[in-house]
Design a protein around this motif. Structure first.
Motif, mmCIF file in Angstrom:
data_model
loop_
_atom_site.group_PDB
_atom_site.id
_atom_site.type_symbol
_atom_site.label_atom_id
_atom_site.label_comp_id
_atom_site.label_asym_id
_atom_site.label_seq_id
_atom_site.Cartn_x
_atom_site.Cartn_y
_atom_site.Cartn_z
ATOM 1 N N ASP A 114 63.581 83.080 1.753
ATOM 2 C CA ASP A 114 63.587 82.064 2.808
ATOM 3 C C ASP A 114 62.170 81.544 3.033
ATOM 4 O OD1 ASP A 114 64.653 80.383 4.687
ATOM 5 O OD2 ASP A 114 64.672 81.856 6.307
ATOM 6 N N HIS A 116 58.948 79.570 3.784
ATOM 7 C CA HIS A 116 58.669 78.495 4.734
ATOM 8 C C HIS A 116 57.341 77.810 4.357
ATOM 9 C CE1 HIS A 116 62.244 79.531 6.894
ATOM 10 N NE2 HIS A 116 61.926 78.768 7.936
ATOM 11 N N GLU A 117 56.376 77.741 5.265
ATOM 12 C CA GLU A 117 55.193 76.930 4.974
ATOM 13 C C GLU A 117 54.302 77.549 3.897
ATOM 14 O OE1 GLU A 117 54.448 73.857 8.440
ATOM 15 O OE2 GLU A 117 53.246 75.657 8.663
ATOM 16 N N THR A 130 59.592 84.359 5.126
ATOM 17 C CA THR A 130 60.285 84.515 6.407
ATOM 18 C C THR A 130 61.274 85.673 6.388
ATOM 19 O OG1 THR A 130 60.015 82.166 6.873
ATOM 20 C CG2 THR A 130 61.732 83.309 8.098
ATOM 21 N N SER A 133 59.219 88.711 6.831
ATOM 22 C CA SER A 133 58.314 88.630 7.997
ATOM 23 C C SER A 133 56.854 88.855 7.630
ATOM 24 C CB SER A 133 58.742 89.651 9.074
ATOM 25 O OG SER A 133 60.092 89.526 9.396
ATOM 26 N N ASP A 160 64.442 89.241 8.414
ATOM 27 C CA ASP A 160 64.029 88.108 9.244
ATOM 28 C C ASP A 160 63.885 88.538 10.706
ATOM 29 O OD1 ASP A 160 63.430 85.626 10.248
ATOM 30 O OD2 ASP A 160 65.442 84.792 10.000
ATOM 31 N N HIS A 163 61.383 85.635 12.516
ATOM 32 C CA HIS A 163 61.375 84.273 11.969
ATOM 33 C C HIS A 163 59.954 83.696 11.930
ATOM 34 C CE1 HIS A 163 63.930 81.197 10.263
ATOM 35 N NE2 HIS A 163 63.149 80.278 10.841
ATOM 36 N N ASN A 165 57.255 81.528 10.515
ATOM 37 C CA ASN A 165 57.567 80.260 9.840
ATOM 38 C C ASN A 165 56.377 79.360 9.562
ATOM 39 O OD1 ASN A 165 57.045 78.811 12.309
ATOM 40 N ND2 ASN A 165 59.139 79.224 12.984
ATOM 41 N N ALA A 179 55.929 82.105 15.095
ATOM 42 C CA ALA A 179 57.181 82.828 14.899
ATOM 43 C C ALA A 179 58.095 82.482 16.065
ATOM 44 C CB ALA A 179 56.945 84.336 14.827
ATOM 45 N N HIS A 216 56.746 75.397 15.290
ATOM 46 C CA HIS A 216 56.555 75.257 13.846
ATOM 47 C C HIS A 216 55.204 74.577 13.587
ATOM 48 C CE1 HIS A 216 60.960 75.800 13.712
ATOM 49 N NE2 HIS A 216 60.797 76.125 12.439
ATOM 50 N N ARG A 256 59.202 69.050 13.012
ATOM 51 C CA ARG A 256 58.882 70.119 12.064
ATOM 52 C C ARG A 256 58.281 69.485 10.812
ATOM 53 N NH1 ARG A 256 63.974 73.430 10.578
ATOM 54 N NH2 ARG A 256 64.520 71.374 9.779
ATOM 55 N N PHE A 318 61.663 69.320 6.426
ATOM 56 C CA PHE A 318 60.891 70.546 6.635
ATOM 57 C C PHE A 318 59.391 70.291 6.500
ATOM 58 C CE2 PHE A 318 58.744 74.470 5.647
ATOM 59 C CZ PHE A 318 59.193 75.261 6.685
#
Length: 363
Positions: A114, A116-117, A130, A133, A160, A163, A165, A179, A216, A256, A318
Motif C-alpha cells: 500500500d 503512499h508518498e 503504509t 507503518s 496498517d 495509516h 501516508n 498519519a 496528507h 491530497r 493521489f
C-alpha cells in the motif's frame, strides 16, 4: 471562462479554466498526477488554448517522485523507475513537439505494501510503506528496507496500524510525516479518522500536531511547513515549533497531493466516495458533491486562480508533481512499441555505433 478537453469523447474528459494553459506555458512546466482509482498516470501539458491530458496505464499508481531526469511510480506491488531520454523525445510524432521522454529502466517488486508518498533523497528513493507503518528505501536483494517507523508502532507487521501516508523532505532527508492516527492496532486509525490525524517529526519522534482530519502531503516549502487537511478539504500551514495550524484556503474536494512552483500550489482534489473510510469527516458533511481535479492556488493570498476538473471516470487523485522546464513530456508505459527499438548505451559503446544510427542517448 471554462474550456473543455474531451479526449475524443472518451469518459476521462475534463474541463479547465481558460487561463490554466497560459500558466503552464508562462512557467514552462507540466504536471504529472496519479489516480489509483482509474489506474492511470496523467500528464497535464499546455497545447495552445487547451490542456492536453495525456493518460498512461499503470496498476494502482499512487506515490510519484519526479524531476527532469527520472520519475518513480509506486504501484500495486512494484515501483517503476523511468528515465528521461531526450534523444527519443525528438523522434516522437509530432516531431519537435516533445521536450522529454521518460522510458522505463527498472521495476522493483515490493509486494503489496500500500505504497503512499515517495521522494528522491540524496542517495536513495524514500517511500511510505503504509501497510507496514514505516519509511523505506530499496535494495535489490529485498522487497523493501525499513528505515524508520513511529515509536508508538511496536511491530513491523502488515496491519496498517496508523495509516502512515505523507512524507516531507528537508535537505533531501525525511523530516516530517503524517498519519491518520496515533494507533498501534490493526486498522486502529479507522475508529477516529475524522479528528485523529497527526503530524510527526522524524528526527525527534515528536508529535507536532494532533487532532487533524485525515492529513496528507506535508511539504517544506518557502521556509514554511504546509499540509493538506484532507478531511476538511483544506490547505494549511503548521508552525513546526508550536504545532499551531492555520488554514490558508478551503477547496471543494478531498485535498491530497501537492507541489509548488513559485507562488503557486498545484493541489489534487478527489470526490471521495460515501464509504466507511470517508464517512463522518467534515468534508462529506459540508459538501454533498465534491470535485476531482487540479486546483491552482496562490499561496500568498489563498485564492484559487485556475483549475482543471475531471469528469466521469477519474474520481480520485493521489500524487501531484510539477516538472520544471519541461512543457510537453512523453511517458512510456510497458505496452509501447518504442521500448523495443530504443537503446540507451554508455559513452564508450557509442563510439562503435555508425553515425547514421545514432538516435539513442548517452547515459
Amino acid at each position: 471562462m471554462i474550456q473543455g478537453n474531451n479526449q475524443n469523447n472518451e469518459p476521462m474528459r475534463s474541463v479547465h479554466t481558460s487561463n490554466f494553459p497560459q500558466i503552464l506555458k508562462q512557467l514552462k512546466i507540466s504536471v504529472v498526477i496519479s489516480t489509483y482509482q482509474a489506474g492511470k498516470v496523467i500528464v497535464l501539458r499546455e497545447d495552445g488554448e487547451h490542456i492536453n491530458t495525456h493518460f498512461r496505464i499503470y496498476n494502482k499508481p499512487m506515490g510519484i517522485a519526479a524531476n527532469r531526469e527520472r520519475i518513480a511510480i509506486g504501484c500495486a506491488s512494484q515501483i517503476w523507475e523511468l528515465h528521461n531520454i531526450p534523444a527519443v523525445a525528438s523522434k516522437i510524432e509530432p516531431l519537435g513537439r516533445h521536450d522529454a521522454c521518460y522510458i522505463p529502466r527498472n521495476a522493483h517488486i515490493t509486494g503489496d505494501i500500500d505504497i503512499h508518498e515517495m521522494s528522491w533523497g540524496e542517495t536513495d528513493l524514500w517511500f511510505v510503506n503504509t501497510r507496514f507503518s514505516c519509511l523505506c528505501t530499496l535494495n535489490i536483494k529485498y522487497s523493501f528496507v525499513p528505515r524508520w517507523r513511529p515509536s508508538f508502532v511496536t511491530a513491523l507487521t502488515p496491519e496498517d496500524r496508523c495509516h502512515l501516508n505523507g512524507l516531507a523532505m528537508v535537505n533531501e532527508r525525511p523530516k516530517y510525516v503524517t498519519a491518520l492516527g496515533q494507533t498501534n492496532t490493526m486498522g486502529g486509525w479507522r475508529r477516529n479518522k475524522a479528528t485523529g490525524g497527526i503530524l510527526m517529526d522524524v528526527d525527534t519522534e515528536e508529535i507536532i500536531t494532533t487532532g487533524l482530519s485525515m492529513p496528507h502531503s506535508p511539504r517544506w516549502y518557502d521556509n514554511r511547513l504546509w499540509i493538506l487537511e484532507s478531511g476538511n478539504g483544506s490547505l494549511a500551514t503548521i508552525n513546526s515549533a508550536s504545532g499551531k495550524l492555520e488554514t490558508v484556503t478551503t477547496l471543494p474536494g478531498f485535498t491530497r497531493g501537492i507541489d509548488f512552483y513559485g507562488s503557486l500550489a498545484f493541489i489534487g482534489l478527489s470526490q471521495v466516495r460515501e464509504t466507511a473510510v470517508f464517512s463522518g469527516i467534515p468534508l462529506t458533511e459540508r459538501l454533498k458533491e465534491r470535485i476531482c481535479g487540479i486546483w491552482v492556488v496562490n499561496i500568498l493570498t489563498g485564492k484559487t486562480i485556475a483549475f482543471l476538473r475531471f469528469e466521469d471516470a477519474v474520481q480520485e487523485i493521489f500524487a501531484v508533481q510539477v516538472l520544471p522546464n519541461i512543457s510537453f513530456p512523453e511517458i512510456i508505459d510497458w505496452d509501447e512499441k518504442l521500448i523495443a527499438s530504443s537503446y540507451v548505451l554508455p559513452d564508450e559503446a557509442l563510439a562503435d555505433v555508425p553515425q547514421d544510427r545514432l538516435s539513442i542517448e548517452e547515459l
